[in-house]
Design a protein around this motif. Structure first.
Motif, mmCIF file in Angstrom:
data_model
loop_
_atom_site.group_PDB
_atom_site.id
_atom_site.type_symbol
_atom_site.label_atom_id
_atom_site.label_comp_id
_atom_site.label_asym_id
_atom_site.label_seq_id
_atom_site.Cartn_x
_atom_site.Cartn_y
_atom_site.Cartn_z
ATOM 1 N N LYS A 65 -11.304 -1.465 -8.437
ATOM 2 C CA LYS A 65 -9.655 -1.630 -8.838
ATOM 3 C C LYS A 65 -9.250 -2.272 -7.759
ATOM 4 N N VAL A 66 -9.646 -2.503 -6.405
ATOM 5 C CA VAL A 66 -8.950 -3.666 -6.152
ATOM 6 C C VAL A 66 -8.906 -4.735 -6.313
ATOM 7 N N VAL A 67 -10.244 -5.121 -6.071
ATOM 8 C CA VAL A 67 -11.042 -6.485 -6.510
ATOM 9 C C VAL A 67 -9.717 -7.100 -7.917
ATOM 10 N N LEU A 93 1.269 -1.439 -0.063
ATOM 11 C CA LEU A 93 0.147 0.125 -0.081
ATOM 12 C C LEU A 93 0.613 1.696 -0.113
ATOM 13 N N ASP A 94 2.014 1.506 0.732
ATOM 14 C CA ASP A 94 2.911 2.510 0.866
ATOM 15 C C ASP A 94 3.643 2.809 -1.023
ATOM 16 N N SER A 95 3.547 1.898 -1.809
ATOM 17 C CA SER A 95 4.477 2.020 -2.918
ATOM 18 C C SER A 95 2.612 2.403 -3.703
ATOM 19 N N LEU A 96 1.696 2.847 -3.032
ATOM 20 C CA LEU A 96 0.760 2.496 -4.343
ATOM 21 C C LEU A 96 0.889 4.285 -5.102
ATOM 22 N N VAL A 97 0.685 3.940 -6.184
ATOM 23 C CA VAL A 97 0.585 5.930 -7.150
ATOM 24 C C VAL A 97 -0.812 6.546 -6.664
ATOM 25 N N LEU A 98 0.169 7.581 -6.014
ATOM 26 C CA LEU A 98 -0.947 8.526 -5.961
ATOM 27 C C LEU A 98 -2.135 8.663 -6.053
ATOM 28 N N LEU A 142 -5.182 -1.903 -10.061
ATOM 29 C CA LEU A 142 -3.894 -0.204 -9.313
ATOM 30 C C LEU A 142 -2.789 -0.392 -9.359
ATOM 31 N N TYR A 143 -2.344 1.225 -9.632
ATOM 32 C CA TYR A 143 -0.530 0.820 -10.141
ATOM 33 C C TYR A 143 0.225 0.991 -8.735
ATOM 34 N N TYR A 144 1.190 0.505 -8.386
ATOM 35 C CA TYR A 144 2.438 0.200 -7.609
ATOM 36 C C TYR A 144 3.341 0.988 -8.262
ATOM 37 N N GLU A 151 -3.795 7.226 -7.605
ATOM 38 C CA GLU A 151 -4.619 6.129 -7.827
ATOM 39 C C GLU A 151 -6.025 6.616 -6.576
ATOM 40 N N PHE A 152 -5.353 7.549 -5.521
ATOM 41 C CA PHE A 152 -6.599 7.805 -4.760
ATOM 42 C C PHE A 152 -7.070 8.384 -5.188
ATOM 43 N N ALA A 153 -6.902 8.954 -6.100
ATOM 44 C CA ALA A 153 -8.079 10.525 -6.550
ATOM 45 C C ALA A 153 -9.164 9.933 -7.081
ATOM 46 N N HIS A 154 -9.681 8.230 -7.325
ATOM 47 C CA HIS A 154 -10.559 7.374 -7.777
ATOM 48 C C HIS A 154 -11.952 7.768 -6.707
ATOM 49 N N GLU A 155 -13.219 7.889 -7.333
ATOM 50 C CA GLU A 155 -14.051 7.973 -6.215
ATOM 51 C C GLU A 155 -14.309 5.815 -5.755
ATOM 52 N N ASP A 156 -14.752 6.268 -4.544
ATOM 53 C CA ASP A 156 -14.653 4.884 -3.634
ATOM 54 C C ASP A 156 -15.061 3.269 -4.317
#
Length: 480
Positions: free
Chosen positions: A287-289, A269-274, A293-295, A276-281
Protein backbone atom coordinates in the motif's frame (compact mmCIF):
# COMPACT_ATOMS: atom_id res chain seq x y z
CA UNK A 1 -25.15 15.78 -49.86
CA UNK A 2 -22.19 13.65 -48.69
CA UNK A 3 -19.35 13.11 -51.15
CA UNK A 4 -18.93 9.40 -52.07
CA UNK A 5 -15.90 7.68 -50.56
CA UNK A 6 -14.32 6.95 -53.96
CA UNK A 7 -14.49 10.62 -54.93
CA UNK A 8 -12.91 11.63 -51.60
CA UNK A 9 -10.11 9.14 -52.19
CA UNK A 10 -9.57 10.44 -55.72
CA UNK A 11 -9.46 14.03 -54.46
CA UNK A 12 -6.92 13.07 -51.76
CA UNK A 13 -4.74 11.36 -54.39
CA UNK A 14 -4.82 14.45 -56.63
CA UNK A 15 -3.96 16.79 -53.76
CA UNK A 16 -1.09 14.55 -52.65
CA UNK A 17 0.10 14.51 -56.25
CA UNK A 18 0.36 18.29 -56.30
CA UNK A 19 3.00 18.05 -53.56
CA UNK A 20 5.39 17.09 -56.36
CA UNK A 21 5.51 20.83 -57.10
CA UNK A 22 6.31 21.77 -53.50
CA UNK A 23 9.44 23.90 -53.09
CA UNK A 24 9.70 23.98 -49.27
CA UNK A 25 11.47 21.12 -47.58
CA UNK A 26 11.20 20.35 -43.87
CA UNK A 27 12.24 17.22 -41.94
CA UNK A 28 8.99 17.08 -39.94
CA UNK A 29 6.98 14.05 -41.15
CA UNK A 30 3.76 15.59 -39.77
CA UNK A 31 4.00 18.63 -42.05
CA UNK A 32 1.75 17.06 -44.67
CA UNK A 33 -0.88 16.24 -42.03
CA UNK A 34 -0.81 19.83 -40.80
CA UNK A 35 -1.14 21.03 -44.40
CA UNK A 36 -4.28 18.91 -44.69
CA UNK A 37 -5.65 20.67 -41.59
CA UNK A 38 -4.87 24.08 -43.12
CA UNK A 39 -6.54 22.96 -46.35
CA UNK A 40 -9.69 22.09 -44.42
CA UNK A 41 -9.81 25.54 -42.81
CA UNK A 42 -9.56 27.16 -46.25
CA UNK A 43 -12.14 24.78 -47.70
CA UNK A 44 -14.56 25.68 -44.93
CA UNK A 45 -14.31 29.31 -46.06
CA UNK A 46 -14.94 28.42 -49.71
CA UNK A 47 -11.32 28.45 -50.91
CA UNK A 48 -10.02 25.24 -52.59
CA UNK A 49 -6.35 25.60 -53.46
CA UNK A 50 -3.73 23.07 -54.61
CA UNK A 51 -2.20 21.44 -51.55
CA UNK A 52 1.40 22.23 -52.54
CA UNK A 53 0.80 26.00 -52.21
CA UNK A 54 -0.91 25.55 -48.84
CA UNK A 55 1.93 23.28 -47.72
CA UNK A 56 4.73 25.62 -48.81
CA UNK A 57 3.37 28.84 -47.35
CA UNK A 58 2.06 27.14 -44.21
CA UNK A 59 5.41 25.50 -43.45
CA UNK A 60 7.17 28.87 -43.86
CA UNK A 61 4.89 30.27 -41.14
CA UNK A 62 5.42 27.34 -38.78
CA UNK A 63 8.99 26.09 -39.22
CA UNK A 64 12.05 28.28 -38.52
CA UNK A 65 14.71 28.53 -41.19
CA UNK A 66 18.19 27.11 -40.82
CA UNK A 67 19.58 23.76 -39.78
CA UNK A 68 16.80 21.34 -38.92
CA UNK A 69 14.16 23.78 -40.18
CA UNK A 70 12.55 24.69 -43.49
CA UNK A 71 14.48 25.41 -46.67
CA UNK A 72 13.29 26.68 -50.04
CA UNK A 73 14.41 24.90 -53.20
CA UNK A 74 13.06 22.82 -56.07
CA UNK A 75 12.96 19.05 -55.62
CA UNK A 76 14.88 18.28 -58.76
CA UNK A 77 14.60 14.49 -58.45
CA UNK A 78 10.80 14.68 -58.33
CA UNK A 79 10.62 17.29 -61.10
CA UNK A 80 12.69 15.04 -63.38
CA UNK A 81 10.23 12.21 -62.77
CA UNK A 82 7.10 14.23 -63.56
CA UNK A 83 8.72 15.99 -66.54
CA UNK A 84 7.01 19.40 -66.48
CA UNK A 85 6.48 20.94 -69.95
CA UNK A 86 9.01 23.57 -71.10
CA UNK A 87 6.59 26.45 -70.62
CA UNK A 88 6.11 25.45 -66.96
CA UNK A 89 9.77 25.72 -65.96
CA UNK A 90 9.83 29.56 -65.87
CA UNK A 91 6.65 29.42 -63.76
CA UNK A 92 8.34 27.11 -61.26
CA UNK A 93 11.32 29.47 -61.09
CA UNK A 94 9.02 32.44 -60.41
CA UNK A 95 7.18 30.43 -57.77
CA UNK A 96 10.50 29.67 -56.05
CA UNK A 97 11.43 33.36 -56.05
CA UNK A 98 8.06 34.19 -54.50
CA UNK A 99 8.65 31.67 -51.72
CA UNK A 100 12.16 32.99 -51.11
CA UNK A 101 10.78 36.54 -50.79
CA UNK A 102 8.08 35.38 -48.37
CA UNK A 103 10.62 33.39 -46.33
CA UNK A 104 12.80 36.50 -45.97
CA UNK A 105 9.91 38.56 -44.55
CA UNK A 106 10.25 39.72 -40.94
CA UNK A 107 6.60 38.77 -40.41
CA UNK A 108 7.26 35.15 -41.39
CA UNK A 109 10.52 35.02 -39.45
CA UNK A 110 8.82 36.06 -36.21
CA UNK A 111 5.62 34.04 -36.68
CA UNK A 112 7.56 30.84 -37.42
CA UNK A 113 8.92 30.84 -33.87
CA UNK A 114 5.54 31.14 -32.15
CA UNK A 115 4.15 27.60 -32.65
CA UNK A 116 0.88 28.79 -34.17
CA UNK A 117 -2.23 26.64 -33.95
CA UNK A 118 -3.48 25.06 -37.17
CA UNK A 119 -6.68 27.11 -37.26
CA UNK A 120 -4.64 30.32 -36.98
CA UNK A 121 -2.29 29.21 -39.78
CA UNK A 122 -5.30 28.36 -41.93
CA UNK A 123 -6.74 31.84 -41.45
CA UNK A 124 -3.34 33.43 -42.20
CA UNK A 125 -3.26 31.52 -45.50
CA UNK A 126 -6.83 32.64 -46.19
CA UNK A 127 -5.74 36.23 -45.58
CA UNK A 128 -2.82 35.82 -48.00
CA UNK A 129 -4.38 33.74 -50.77
CA UNK A 130 -8.11 34.44 -50.55
CA UNK A 131 -8.15 37.39 -52.97
CA UNK A 132 -5.81 35.62 -55.40
CA UNK A 133 -8.11 32.61 -55.41
CA UNK A 134 -11.18 34.73 -56.10
CA UNK A 135 -9.43 36.29 -59.11
CA UNK A 136 -8.45 32.93 -60.55
CA UNK A 137 -10.58 32.44 -63.67
CA UNK A 138 -10.40 28.64 -63.77
CA UNK A 139 -13.99 27.41 -64.14
CA UNK A 140 -13.51 24.17 -62.21
CA UNK A 141 -11.80 25.62 -59.15
CA UNK A 142 -14.85 25.10 -56.92
CA UNK A 143 -15.73 21.61 -58.15
CA UNK A 144 -15.07 18.37 -56.29
CA UNK A 145 -13.45 19.63 -53.09
CA UNK A 146 -13.62 17.60 -49.88
CA UNK A 147 -12.11 17.78 -46.42
CA UNK A 148 -8.83 15.90 -46.30
CA UNK A 149 -8.37 13.17 -43.65
CA UNK A 150 -5.88 13.81 -40.84
CA UNK A 151 -4.62 10.24 -40.43
CA UNK A 152 -0.78 10.34 -40.50
CA UNK A 153 -0.64 6.84 -42.02
CA UNK A 154 -2.29 8.13 -45.21
CA UNK A 155 0.54 10.61 -45.75
CA UNK A 156 3.51 8.50 -44.66
CA UNK A 157 5.64 7.21 -47.52
CA UNK A 158 3.46 8.67 -50.29
CA UNK A 159 4.98 9.16 -53.75
CA UNK A 160 3.76 12.53 -55.09
CA UNK A 161 5.34 11.95 -58.50
CA UNK A 162 3.37 8.74 -59.04
CA UNK A 163 0.08 10.44 -58.13
CA UNK A 164 0.93 13.52 -60.20
CA UNK A 165 1.00 11.49 -63.43
CA UNK A 166 -2.53 10.18 -62.77
CA UNK A 167 -4.41 13.47 -63.27
CA UNK A 168 -4.51 16.39 -65.67
CA UNK A 169 -1.88 18.88 -64.48
CA UNK A 170 -2.96 21.73 -66.77
CA UNK A 171 -4.88 23.52 -63.95
CA UNK A 172 -1.71 23.46 -61.82
CA UNK A 173 0.31 25.27 -64.46
CA UNK A 174 -2.54 27.72 -64.97
CA UNK A 175 -2.64 28.45 -61.25
CA UNK A 176 1.14 28.94 -61.10
CA UNK A 177 0.89 31.48 -63.92
CA UNK A 178 -1.92 33.24 -62.08
CA UNK A 179 0.07 33.21 -58.83
CA UNK A 180 3.14 34.62 -60.56
CA UNK A 181 1.03 37.44 -62.00
CA UNK A 182 -0.18 38.33 -58.50
CA UNK A 183 3.09 37.72 -56.64
CA UNK A 184 3.32 41.26 -55.28
CA UNK A 185 -0.23 41.07 -53.97
CA UNK A 186 0.71 37.89 -52.07
CA UNK A 187 3.81 39.55 -50.65
CA UNK A 188 1.80 42.63 -49.61
CA UNK A 189 -0.75 40.44 -47.83
CA UNK A 190 2.07 38.70 -45.97
CA UNK A 191 3.45 42.04 -44.78
CA UNK A 192 -0.02 43.11 -43.62
CA UNK A 193 -0.41 40.17 -41.22
CA UNK A 194 -0.81 41.71 -37.78
CA UNK A 195 1.86 40.17 -35.58
CA UNK A 196 0.45 41.87 -32.48
CA UNK A 197 -2.81 39.95 -32.85
CA UNK A 198 -0.89 36.68 -33.18
CA UNK A 199 1.10 37.55 -30.05
CA UNK A 200 -2.08 38.30 -28.12
CA UNK A 201 -3.64 34.99 -29.14
CA UNK A 202 -0.49 33.25 -27.93
CA UNK A 203 -0.62 35.00 -24.55
CA UNK A 204 -4.12 33.66 -23.91
CA UNK A 205 -3.09 30.02 -24.18
CA UNK A 206 -0.45 27.91 -22.46
CA UNK A 207 2.02 25.56 -24.07
CA UNK A 208 0.63 22.07 -24.30
CA UNK A 209 -3.00 23.10 -24.70
CA UNK A 210 -3.37 21.10 -27.89
CA UNK A 211 -6.84 19.98 -26.84
CA UNK A 212 -8.11 23.51 -26.52
CA UNK A 213 -11.26 23.97 -28.67
CA UNK A 214 -10.73 25.45 -32.11
CA UNK A 215 -11.27 29.13 -32.68
CA UNK A 216 -14.18 30.46 -34.67
CA UNK A 217 -12.69 30.95 -38.14
CA UNK A 218 -14.84 33.93 -39.31
CA UNK A 219 -14.13 35.81 -36.06
CA UNK A 220 -10.43 35.07 -36.36
CA UNK A 221 -10.38 36.21 -39.99
CA UNK A 222 -12.15 39.46 -39.04
CA UNK A 223 -9.80 40.08 -36.12
CA UNK A 224 -6.73 39.70 -38.36
CA UNK A 225 -7.90 42.30 -40.84
CA UNK A 226 -9.85 44.78 -38.69
CA UNK A 227 -8.14 48.12 -37.85
CA UNK A 228 -10.43 48.49 -34.81
CA UNK A 229 -9.38 45.07 -33.50
CA UNK A 230 -5.75 46.02 -34.07
CA UNK A 231 -6.16 49.11 -31.87
CA UNK A 232 -7.60 46.97 -29.09
CA UNK A 233 -4.77 44.46 -29.48
CA UNK A 234 -2.10 47.16 -29.26
CA UNK A 235 -3.61 48.61 -26.08
CA UNK A 236 -3.95 45.16 -24.50
CA UNK A 237 -0.32 44.37 -25.24
CA UNK A 238 0.71 47.59 -23.49
CA UNK A 239 -1.04 46.38 -20.33
CA UNK A 240 -0.37 42.65 -20.32
CA UNK A 241 3.31 42.73 -19.27
CA UNK A 242 2.24 44.21 -15.94
CA UNK A 243 -0.16 41.32 -15.22
CA UNK A 244 1.71 38.28 -16.54
CA UNK A 245 3.56 37.82 -13.23
CA UNK A 246 0.31 37.54 -11.30
CA UNK A 247 0.48 34.61 -8.91
CA UNK A 248 -2.37 32.22 -8.40
CA UNK A 249 -4.03 32.74 -5.04
CA UNK A 250 -4.27 29.72 -2.81
CA UNK A 251 -7.76 28.49 -2.11
CA UNK A 252 -6.74 26.23 0.76
CA UNK A 253 -7.76 26.72 4.35
CA UNK A 254 -5.27 25.46 6.98
CA UNK A 255 -6.66 24.02 10.21
CA UNK A 256 -4.98 23.78 13.60
CA UNK A 257 -2.82 20.75 14.30
CA UNK A 258 -5.55 18.97 16.27
CA UNK A 259 -8.26 19.69 13.69
CA UNK A 260 -8.53 17.63 10.52
CA UNK A 261 -10.30 18.75 7.38
CA UNK A 262 -10.22 15.67 5.17
CA UNK A 263 -8.84 12.22 4.43
CA UNK A 264 -6.12 12.26 1.76
CA UNK A 265 -3.97 9.81 -0.21
CA UNK A 266 -0.83 11.85 0.49
CA UNK A 267 0.62 13.18 3.70
CA UNK A 268 3.27 12.93 6.39
CA UNK A 269 3.82 9.82 8.48
CA UNK A 270 2.56 11.55 11.62
CA UNK A 271 -0.78 12.17 9.84
CA UNK A 272 -1.30 8.52 8.88
CA UNK A 273 -4.71 7.15 9.84
CA UNK A 274 -4.01 4.83 12.80
CA UNK A 275 -6.03 1.93 11.41
CA UNK A 276 -3.52 1.65 8.56
CA UNK A 277 -0.99 0.23 11.04
CA UNK A 278 -3.24 -2.79 11.56
CA UNK A 279 -2.32 -4.22 8.11
CA UNK A 280 0.15 -7.07 7.87
CA UNK A 281 3.68 -6.02 6.95
CA UNK A 282 3.55 -7.26 3.34
CA UNK A 283 0.18 -5.58 2.68
CA UNK A 284 1.32 -2.38 4.38
CA UNK A 285 4.45 -2.23 2.22
CA UNK A 286 2.44 -2.77 -0.95
CA UNK A 287 0.00 0.00 0.00
CA UNK A 288 2.98 2.32 0.58
CA UNK A 289 4.36 1.57 -2.89
CA UNK A 290 0.94 1.94 -4.54
CA UNK A 291 0.14 5.11 -2.55
CA UNK A 292 -3.04 3.57 -1.17
CA UNK A 293 -2.61 4.62 2.46
CA UNK A 294 -4.93 7.17 4.02
CA UNK A 295 -3.73 10.32 5.81
CA UNK A 296 -5.51 13.00 7.78
CA UNK A 297 -5.45 16.32 5.93
CA UNK A 298 -5.09 19.73 7.58
CA UNK A 299 -6.02 21.62 4.42
CA UNK A 300 -9.15 21.71 2.39
CA UNK A 301 -9.94 23.57 -0.81
CA UNK A 302 -12.59 26.18 -0.18
CA UNK A 303 -14.47 25.81 -3.44
CA UNK A 304 -17.50 27.61 -2.08
CA UNK A 305 -15.42 30.75 -1.58
CA UNK A 306 -13.93 30.92 -5.08
CA UNK A 307 -14.88 34.15 -6.72
CA UNK A 308 -16.59 34.50 -10.07
CA UNK A 309 -15.40 37.56 -11.96
CA UNK A 310 -18.20 38.73 -14.23
CA UNK A 311 -17.09 41.39 -16.74
CA UNK A 312 -19.74 43.33 -18.67
CA UNK A 313 -18.54 45.41 -21.61
CA UNK A 314 -20.84 47.97 -23.21
CA UNK A 315 -20.84 47.37 -26.99
CA UNK A 316 -23.43 49.98 -28.01
CA UNK A 317 -22.71 52.56 -30.71
CA UNK A 318 -21.78 55.08 -28.00
CA UNK A 319 -18.70 52.98 -27.23
CA UNK A 320 -17.06 53.29 -30.63
CA UNK A 321 -13.60 54.78 -31.05
CA UNK A 322 -11.50 55.54 -27.97
CA UNK A 323 -14.08 54.17 -25.55
CA UNK A 324 -14.16 50.81 -27.31
CA UNK A 325 -10.37 50.53 -27.44
CA UNK A 326 -9.99 51.34 -23.75
CA UNK A 327 -12.89 49.13 -22.61
CA UNK A 328 -11.96 46.02 -24.58
CA UNK A 329 -8.22 46.38 -24.06
CA UNK A 330 -8.75 46.77 -20.31
CA UNK A 331 -11.24 43.87 -20.25
CA UNK A 332 -8.78 41.50 -21.91
CA UNK A 333 -5.91 42.50 -19.61
CA UNK A 334 -8.19 42.27 -16.56
CA UNK A 335 -9.43 38.84 -17.63
CA UNK A 336 -5.86 37.63 -18.03
CA UNK A 337 -4.86 38.98 -14.61
CA UNK A 338 -7.83 37.37 -12.88
CA UNK A 339 -7.41 33.98 -14.55
CA UNK A 340 -3.73 33.95 -13.59
CA UNK A 341 -4.80 34.61 -10.01
CA UNK A 342 -6.96 31.47 -10.15
CA UNK A 343 -10.37 33.12 -10.53
CA UNK A 344 -13.02 32.05 -12.99
CA UNK A 345 -13.83 34.84 -15.44
CA UNK A 346 -17.02 35.36 -17.44
CA UNK A 347 -17.25 38.12 -20.03
CA UNK A 348 -20.29 39.42 -21.91
CA UNK A 349 -21.10 42.27 -24.25
CA UNK A 350 -24.32 44.22 -23.90
CA UNK A 351 -26.28 47.01 -25.60
CA UNK A 352 -30.04 46.51 -25.78
CA UNK A 353 -29.52 42.89 -24.78
CA UNK A 354 -27.00 40.59 -23.12
CA UNK A 355 -24.91 38.67 -25.64
CA UNK A 356 -23.36 35.21 -25.47
CA UNK A 357 -21.43 34.36 -22.34
CA UNK A 358 -17.68 33.82 -22.84
CA UNK A 359 -15.88 31.81 -20.15
CA UNK A 360 -12.15 32.41 -19.88
CA UNK A 361 -9.97 29.94 -18.01
CA UNK A 362 -6.37 29.84 -16.85
CA UNK A 363 -5.51 27.30 -19.55
CA UNK A 364 -6.48 29.64 -22.37
CA UNK A 365 -9.45 30.74 -24.41
CA UNK A 366 -10.59 30.15 -27.97
CA UNK A 367 -12.91 33.18 -27.75
CA UNK A 368 -10.36 35.99 -28.05
CA UNK A 369 -11.10 36.61 -31.79
CA UNK A 370 -14.79 36.98 -30.90
CA UNK A 371 -13.95 39.49 -28.18
CA UNK A 372 -11.79 41.45 -30.61
CA UNK A 373 -14.13 41.44 -33.60
CA UNK A 374 -17.58 41.67 -31.96
CA UNK A 375 -19.65 44.52 -33.35
CA UNK A 376 -23.13 45.50 -32.21
CA UNK A 377 -25.75 46.93 -34.53
CA UNK A 378 -28.47 47.39 -31.90
CA UNK A 379 -29.53 50.34 -29.79
CA UNK A 380 -29.54 50.69 -26.01
CA UNK A 381 -31.95 49.29 -23.45
CA UNK A 382 -30.10 49.22 -20.14
CA UNK A 383 -33.21 48.52 -18.09
CA UNK A 384 -33.86 45.30 -20.00
CA UNK A 385 -30.20 44.25 -19.83
CA UNK A 386 -29.83 44.71 -16.08
CA UNK A 387 -33.17 43.15 -15.25
CA UNK A 388 -31.97 40.01 -16.99
CA UNK A 389 -28.63 40.32 -15.22
CA UNK A 390 -30.31 40.46 -11.80
CA UNK A 391 -32.14 37.23 -12.62
CA UNK A 392 -28.95 35.55 -13.86
CA UNK A 393 -26.89 36.51 -10.82
CA UNK A 394 -29.71 35.55 -8.46
CA UNK A 395 -29.86 32.09 -10.00
CA UNK A 396 -26.07 31.85 -9.91
CA UNK A 397 -25.95 32.72 -6.20
CA UNK A 398 -28.72 30.27 -5.39
CA UNK A 399 -27.51 27.30 -7.42
CA UNK A 400 -23.71 27.66 -7.39
CA UNK A 401 -23.25 29.62 -4.14
CA UNK A 402 -20.47 31.73 -5.65
CA UNK A 403 -19.12 35.11 -4.61
CA UNK A 404 -19.66 37.34 -7.64
CA UNK A 405 -17.61 40.41 -8.51
CA UNK A 406 -19.35 42.35 -11.27
CA UNK A 407 -17.35 44.73 -13.47
CA UNK A 408 -19.28 47.14 -15.68
CA UNK A 409 -17.29 48.93 -18.40
CA UNK A 410 -19.46 51.60 -19.99
CA UNK A 411 -19.86 55.34 -20.68
CA UNK A 412 -21.34 58.33 -18.90
CA UNK A 413 -24.81 57.98 -20.42
CA UNK A 414 -25.40 54.42 -19.25
CA UNK A 415 -28.52 55.15 -17.19
CA UNK A 416 -29.45 52.04 -15.24
CA UNK A 417 -32.53 52.11 -13.02
CA UNK A 418 -31.36 52.67 -9.44
CA UNK A 419 -33.52 49.85 -8.08
CA UNK A 420 -31.78 47.35 -10.35
CA UNK A 421 -28.34 48.45 -9.19
CA UNK A 422 -29.55 48.22 -5.59
CA UNK A 423 -30.73 44.67 -6.24
CA UNK A 424 -27.37 43.77 -7.80
CA UNK A 425 -25.53 45.23 -4.82
CA UNK A 426 -27.23 42.65 -2.62
CA UNK A 427 -25.89 39.90 -4.88
CA UNK A 428 -22.42 41.01 -5.97
CA UNK A 429 -19.49 43.32 -5.39
CA UNK A 430 -19.95 46.12 -7.95
CA UNK A 431 -17.03 47.70 -9.78
CA UNK A 432 -17.66 50.36 -12.41
CA UNK A 433 -15.44 51.94 -15.07
CA UNK A 434 -17.02 54.96 -16.75
CA UNK A 435 -15.06 55.78 -19.92
CA UNK A 436 -14.76 59.20 -21.58
CA UNK A 437 -17.97 60.82 -20.39
CA UNK A 438 -19.21 63.48 -22.83
CA UNK A 439 -20.29 65.70 -19.93
CA UNK A 440 -20.10 65.72 -16.15
CA UNK A 441 -21.03 62.29 -14.84
CA UNK A 442 -24.52 62.36 -13.36
CA UNK A 443 -25.43 58.76 -12.73
CA UNK A 444 -27.78 58.32 -9.76
CA UNK A 445 -26.67 54.74 -9.13
CA UNK A 446 -22.93 55.38 -9.03
CA UNK A 447 -22.78 55.79 -5.20
CA UNK A 448 -24.12 52.23 -4.92
CA UNK A 449 -21.02 50.82 -6.59
CA UNK A 450 -18.42 49.48 -4.19
CA UNK A 451 -15.69 51.00 -6.33
CA UNK A 452 -15.67 52.98 -9.54
CA UNK A 453 -13.34 54.91 -11.83
CA UNK A 454 -14.03 57.80 -14.18
CA UNK A 455 -11.77 57.72 -17.25
CA UNK A 456 -11.88 61.32 -18.46
CA UNK A 457 -11.03 62.72 -21.86
CA UNK A 458 -7.82 64.14 -20.41
CA UNK A 459 -6.76 60.63 -19.36
CA UNK A 460 -7.13 59.43 -22.95
CA UNK A 461 -5.38 62.33 -24.64
CA UNK A 462 -1.95 60.72 -24.52
CA UNK A 463 -0.83 57.13 -24.81
CA UNK A 464 1.10 57.37 -21.54
CA UNK A 465 -1.82 58.74 -19.50
CA UNK A 466 -4.22 56.20 -20.97
CA UNK A 467 -1.89 53.34 -20.08
CA UNK A 468 -1.27 54.73 -16.57
CA UNK A 469 -5.01 54.97 -15.90
CA UNK A 470 -5.61 51.40 -17.04
CA UNK A 471 -2.67 50.09 -15.00
CA UNK A 472 -4.00 51.89 -11.91
CA UNK A 473 -7.30 50.04 -12.33
CA UNK A 474 -5.54 46.71 -12.89
CA UNK A 475 -3.22 47.07 -9.92
CA UNK A 476 -5.87 47.86 -7.31
CA UNK A 477 -5.80 45.22 -4.63
CA UNK A 478 -9.43 45.28 -3.62
CA UNK A 479 -11.63 43.51 -6.14
CA UNK A 480 -14.26 42.06 -3.87
Amino acid sequence: MPIPADQRQSYLARQLGTLALSHVQVPNPMAAVRAASWHNVLLGMGVRLPLFVIYDLGVLFTAPRGAGGASVGARQDILRRIGPPPEARPLLAEYQRLLETVAASEVVEKASGWRLRDDIVGVILLRILGDVYQRWAFAGKDVGGAALPLDPELYAGTDPAASFRDFNAAPMWQFLAHLAAHAWHVISCVEQIDLDTLRLLGLFRRDGDADMPGMDIPDLFTALRSPEANDVVNFSLELLPSVLETKRASGAQTFSMDGYASIERRGNLDSLVLSEFAHEDELFERKVVDQELYYYGHEKEREEERRLMYILVDASASMRGQRQVFARGLALALAKKLTLAGDEVWLRFFDSRLYDLVKLSRSGSASIPYLLSFRSERGRNYGKVFRQLVLDVTRLKREAKRRVVLYVLTHGQCHIPVELVAALKQLAYLYGVIILPSAEVALDYLPLFDRHHIVSAAALESRVERKDKALHILQERRHG
